[in-house]
Design a protein around this motif. Sequence first.
Motif, mmCIF file in Angstrom:
data_model
loop_
_atom_site.group_PDB
_atom_site.id
_atom_site.type_symbol
_atom_site.label_atom_id
_atom_site.label_comp_id
_atom_site.label_asym_id
_atom_site.label_seq_id
_atom_site.Cartn_x
_atom_site.Cartn_y
_atom_site.Cartn_z
ATOM 1 N N HIS A 110 -18.752 13.073 -21.562
ATOM 2 C CA HIS A 110 -17.266 13.167 -22.119
ATOM 3 C C HIS A 110 -16.762 14.498 -21.605
ATOM 4 C CE1 HIS A 110 -18.549 15.562 -25.578
ATOM 5 N NE2 HIS A 110 -17.208 15.931 -25.607
ATOM 6 N N VAL A 111 -17.345 15.348 -21.529
ATOM 7 C CA VAL A 111 -17.021 16.708 -20.912
ATOM 8 C C VAL A 111 -16.543 16.712 -19.374
ATOM 9 C CG1 VAL A 111 -17.000 19.265 -20.535
ATOM 10 C CG2 VAL A 111 -17.359 18.226 -22.766
ATOM 11 N N GLN A 112 -17.580 15.900 -18.697
ATOM 12 C CA GLN A 112 -17.292 15.645 -17.374
ATOM 13 C C GLN A 112 -15.993 15.045 -17.038
ATOM 14 O OE1 GLN A 112 -19.075 17.747 -15.006
ATOM 15 N NE2 GLN A 112 -19.936 18.552 -16.940
ATOM 16 N N ALA A 113 -15.883 13.932 -17.874
ATOM 17 C CA ALA A 113 -14.950 13.045 -17.453
ATOM 18 C C ALA A 113 -13.411 13.615 -17.752
ATOM 19 C CB ALA A 113 -15.019 12.001 -18.450
ATOM 20 N N LYS A 114 -13.362 14.778 -18.617
ATOM 21 C CA LYS A 114 -12.306 15.732 -18.806
ATOM 22 C C LYS A 114 -12.178 16.586 -17.370
ATOM 23 C CE LYS A 114 -11.831 19.247 -21.657
ATOM 24 N NZ LYS A 114 -11.775 20.059 -22.710
ATOM 25 N N ARG A 115 -13.011 16.988 -17.128
ATOM 26 C CA ARG A 115 -12.900 17.732 -15.857
ATOM 27 C C ARG A 115 -12.570 16.905 -14.502
ATOM 28 N NH1 ARG A 115 -17.720 20.279 -14.103
ATOM 29 N NH2 ARG A 115 -16.186 21.580 -12.787
ATOM 30 N N TYR A 116 -13.228 15.715 -14.391
ATOM 31 C CA TYR A 116 -12.883 14.926 -13.498
ATOM 32 C C TYR A 116 -11.404 14.565 -13.599
ATOM 33 C CZ TYR A 116 -12.707 10.452 -10.699
ATOM 34 O OH TYR A 116 -12.105 9.519 -10.149
ATOM 35 N N LEU A 117 -10.949 14.084 -14.778
ATOM 36 C CA LEU A 117 -9.774 13.502 -14.845
ATOM 37 C C LEU A 117 -8.422 14.382 -14.611
ATOM 38 C CD1 LEU A 117 -10.169 11.074 -17.951
ATOM 39 C CD2 LEU A 117 -9.357 10.406 -15.714
ATOM 40 N N THR A 118 -8.778 15.815 -14.935
ATOM 41 C CA THR A 118 -7.723 16.769 -14.676
ATOM 42 C C THR A 118 -7.928 16.936 -13.125
ATOM 43 O OG1 THR A 118 -9.476 18.574 -15.095
ATOM 44 C CG2 THR A 118 -7.755 17.922 -16.737
ATOM 45 N N TYR A 119 -8.938 16.731 -12.439
ATOM 46 C CA TYR A 119 -8.891 17.208 -10.859
ATOM 47 C C TYR A 119 -8.259 15.817 -10.249
ATOM 48 C CZ TYR A 119 -10.712 17.402 -6.055
ATOM 49 O OH TYR A 119 -10.685 17.175 -4.657
ATOM 50 N N ARG A 120 -8.744 14.720 -10.515
ATOM 51 C CA ARG A 120 -8.085 13.207 -9.642
ATOM 52 C C ARG A 120 -6.979 13.080 -10.024
ATOM 53 N NH1 ARG A 120 -10.887 13.186 -5.457
ATOM 54 N NH2 ARG A 120 -12.836 11.882 -5.474
ATOM 55 N N HIS A 121 -6.316 13.417 -11.396
ATOM 56 C CA HIS A 121 -5.186 13.162 -11.751
ATOM 57 C C HIS A 121 -4.395 14.079 -12.497
ATOM 58 C CE1 HIS A 121 -6.239 8.995 -11.239
ATOM 59 N NE2 HIS A 121 -7.418 9.218 -11.874
ATOM 60 N N PRO A 122 -3.997 14.902 -11.641
ATOM 61 C CA PRO A 122 -3.124 16.242 -12.420
ATOM 62 C C PRO A 122 -2.273 16.123 -13.545
ATOM 63 C CG PRO A 122 -2.982 16.112 -9.858
ATOM 64 C CD PRO A 122 -3.585 14.966 -10.245
ATOM 65 N N ALA A 123 -1.550 14.816 -13.712
ATOM 66 C CA ALA A 123 -0.655 14.687 -14.781
ATOM 67 C C ALA A 123 -1.623 14.424 -16.078
ATOM 68 C CB ALA A 123 0.085 13.476 -14.650
ATOM 69 N N TYR A 124 -2.695 14.409 -16.024
ATOM 70 C CA TYR A 124 -3.833 14.098 -17.308
ATOM 71 C C TYR A 124 -3.789 15.417 -17.835
ATOM 72 C CZ TYR A 124 -7.963 13.262 -19.991
ATOM 73 O OH TYR A 124 -8.612 13.504 -21.117
ATOM 74 N N PHE A 125 -3.794 16.571 -17.278
ATOM 75 C CA PHE A 125 -3.859 17.939 -17.542
ATOM 76 C C PHE A 125 -2.770 18.274 -18.715
ATOM 77 C CE2 PHE A 125 -2.790 22.524 -17.756
ATOM 78 C CZ PHE A 125 -4.149 22.950 -17.976
ATOM 79 N N GLU A 126 -1.450 17.692 -18.171
ATOM 80 C CA GLU A 126 -0.392 17.872 -19.080
ATOM 81 C C GLU A 126 -0.312 17.087 -20.499
ATOM 82 O OE1 GLU A 126 2.174 20.025 -17.972
ATOM 83 O OE2 GLU A 126 0.828 20.296 -16.295
ATOM 84 N N LYS A 127 -1.241 16.066 -20.510
ATOM 85 C CA LYS A 127 -1.265 15.482 -21.559
ATOM 86 C C LYS A 127 -2.226 15.962 -22.623
ATOM 87 C CE LYS A 127 -0.446 11.033 -19.230
ATOM 88 N NZ LYS A 127 -1.170 9.586 -19.298
ATOM 89 N N LEU A 128 -3.218 16.602 -22.094
ATOM 90 C CA LEU A 128 -4.110 17.499 -23.032
ATOM 91 C C LEU A 128 -3.428 18.382 -24.050
ATOM 92 C CD1 LEU A 128 -6.799 18.751 -20.318
ATOM 93 C CD2 LEU A 128 -6.943 16.726 -21.685
ATOM 94 N N SER A 129 -4.201 18.438 -25.215
ATOM 95 C CA SER A 129 -3.623 19.073 -26.248
ATOM 96 C C SER A 129 -3.948 20.748 -25.955
ATOM 97 C CB SER A 129 -4.486 19.125 -27.664
ATOM 98 O OG SER A 129 -5.893 19.288 -27.588
ATOM 99 N N GLU A 130 -3.495 21.577 -26.520
ATOM 100 C CA GLU A 130 -3.659 23.124 -26.243
ATOM 101 C C GLU A 130 -4.886 23.299 -26.408
ATOM 102 O OE1 GLU A 130 -2.813 26.691 -24.697
ATOM 103 O OE2 GLU A 130 -1.369 25.059 -24.705
ATOM 104 N N ALA A 131 -5.768 23.113 -27.546
ATOM 105 C CA ALA A 131 -7.040 23.153 -27.704
ATOM 106 C C ALA A 131 -7.613 22.591 -26.426
ATOM 107 C CB ALA A 131 -7.675 22.742 -28.870
ATOM 108 N N SER A 132 -7.642 21.632 -26.118
ATOM 109 C CA SER A 132 -8.425 20.692 -24.956
ATOM 110 C C SER A 132 -8.265 21.479 -23.671
ATOM 111 C CB SER A 132 -8.017 19.310 -25.078
ATOM 112 O OG SER A 132 -8.784 18.572 -24.266
#
Length: 192
Positions: A110-132
């Motif tokens: 589940h952490v690797q998926a976050k790392r993957y999504l923020t790489y492949r889909h830069p807009a995903y990073f903008e959806k993350l909470s501040e803590a995430s």
Amino acid sequence: MDYSISKLSSTERIGLVFDLYRKFGQEDYIGEPVSQIEHMSQSAQIAENEGHDEEVILAAFFHDIGHLCVSQGEVKTMDGYGVLSHEKIGADFLRMLGFPERIAKLVENHVQAKRYLTYRHPAYFEKLSEASRKTLEFQGGKMNEKEAVAFETDPLFELSLKMRTWDEMAKEENVPLPDLDKYILMANRVLS
């Protein structure tokens, strides 16, 4: 944790897991408006509502168990945002207790998926909470191309991305908690 697993029944192993939720589940979920138990229960409820099998539902319920199973020990933290490598700690804890590899691997991914999504889909990073966003820094940041390509070959890749989505969605306040017995019964079926 040091347990002589070979001497424990499946009921005792399940008891070790759910005692963690009883003892530490009400703790803050690292900068989010819900507790640990609320977050993990919501994640499991989303998986169940989408029609997934019990192993996937339990993986969603257990995905952050690494934060709980080290609550009393000395561990490296992410500056107040939980336990560093909690995904690996949780997955190894579940493996040690005899849970199926599929569950452990989904917890680990589940952490690797976050790392993957923020790489492949830069807009995903903008959806993350501040803590995430903060925890991402401690978790290795965005993947690189080589890591992303390797992750895409994982047989659990698609499910891992779903787990990540559920993780992000499972932060709603005032959602009623299901009875833990529901997940205990699932765990009994999976371990038997």
